[in-house]
Write an enzyme that holds these catalytic residues in place. Structure first.
Site, PDB file in Angstrom:
ATOM      1  N   ARG A 172      50.202  45.641 -47.068  1.00 12.74           N
ATOM      2  CA  ARG A 172      50.162  44.616 -46.023  1.00 12.74           C
ATOM      3  C   ARG A 172      50.555  45.230 -44.675  1.00 12.74           C
ATOM      4  NH1 ARG A 172      53.239  39.287 -47.460  1.00 12.74           N
ATOM      5  NH2 ARG A 172      52.052  38.562 -45.649  1.00 12.74           N
ATOM      6  N   CYS A 230      59.585  40.523 -42.134  1.00 15.27           N
ATOM      7  CA  CYS A 230      58.770  40.538 -43.345  1.00 15.27           C
ATOM      8  C   CYS A 230      57.585  39.621 -43.102  1.00 15.27           C
ATOM      9  CB  CYS A 230      59.599  40.120 -44.550  1.00 15.27           C
ATOM     10  SG  CYS A 230      60.360  38.486 -44.374  1.00 15.27           S
TER      11      CYS A 230
END
Length: 275
Positions: A172, A230
């Site tokens: 990601r 995050c």
């Protein structure tokens, strides 16, 4: 090491004269809450807290898990029996992300003694109970600001002046895949530091020295300011907790990638390198 507690130590504290308040924060990303699992079996006396509705405000411009209103958060904590003068222990199913979110919120709002059960419920071998305990109301009144917090501009600046760690999975971070947010990639200048590197196969945190070595290799050696983000401010709290275990203070960008990527004017970097 005061921010985490072993299962054996928790068992001893629960049997002692001043047992801690225990919060069960089991959670699964994108799924229904796990209240049913809590009702079937939980650590005796533990009170269930739902991450999506009680440890976060509704999703929106601030990301998928914006910080909750402090007043509403205080009401939830008092209903769970939390007071300023009583220790709190938080656990989840074992991943540690949700427990760390509760730990961070309580510490950010000024509670002086909060620990996460190392390894979560999977590490607990003591008795369990079902049903719903009814704790006496607590007295905790949140006073936000006890831990450092970043907004989007602050995260961008820290990526240039200090160390900004990206706690998501490496794919990601690189932008190879993005299953949740508008676009893949990372904040320019951020360093990839997946939370999976903080724990052993057992799900327990690595020893403090090993964590310190890990973060030093990523540039967080204690000489520069450190921040973490995050996807939505949940696993990032786990990284802040791991840094605390290692003796390294760090700020959390709570909006994280889910907030950053909503704004098309914000730059996006892709690939394995920070820039």
């Amino acid at each position: 090491m005061n921010d985490i507690i072993s299962a054996s130590r928790l068992a001893g504290d629960l049997a002692g004269p001043n047992p801690p308040v225990v919060l069960d924060v089991r959670w699964q990303l994108g799924g229904p809450n796990l209240r049913h699992a809590y009702e079937e079996a939980h650590i005796p006396g533990a009170v269930y807290v739902d991450l999506d509705t009680e440890l976060a405000a509704p999703a929106g411009a601030g990301g998928r898990h914006p910080l909750p209103d402090p007043k509403a958060f205080g009401e939830v904590m008092r209903a769970a029996g939390v007071s300023e003068d009583r220790d709190v222990v938080v656990y989840d199913g074992g991943l540690g992300w949700a427990a760390a979110r509760a730990w961070w919120l309580l510490r950010w709002t000024g509670h002086p003694s909060v620990r996460v059960l190392d390894g979560g419920l999977a590490a607990w071998s003591g008795p369990v109970e079902g049903g719903h305990p009814a704790p006496a109301a607590g007295t905790f009144v949140p006073a936000p600001g006890a831990l450092p917090l970043l907004d989007a501009d602050g995260a961008a600046a820290l990526a240039r002046s200090g160390v900004l760690l990206d706690a998501r999975a490496a794919e990601r971070y690189r932008g190879d895949v993005e299953p949740i947010d508008r676009v893949g990639g990372h904040i320019p200048g951020a360093v990839s530091a997946p939370t999976t590197g903080n724990v052993a196969e057992s799900g327990c945190f690595l020893p403090a020295g090993e964590l310190a070595d890990r973060f030093k290799s990523l540039g967080a050696d204690g000489t520069s300011a450190v921040g973490v983000y995050c996807g939505s401010g949940v696993s990032g709290a786990h990284e802040v907790l791991a840094l605390a275990v290692a003796g390294i203070p760090a700020a959390l960008y709570a909006g994280s990638w889910s907030e950053w990527s909503r704004d098309e004017a914000r730059p996006v970097a892709t690939g394995p390198d920070p820039q």
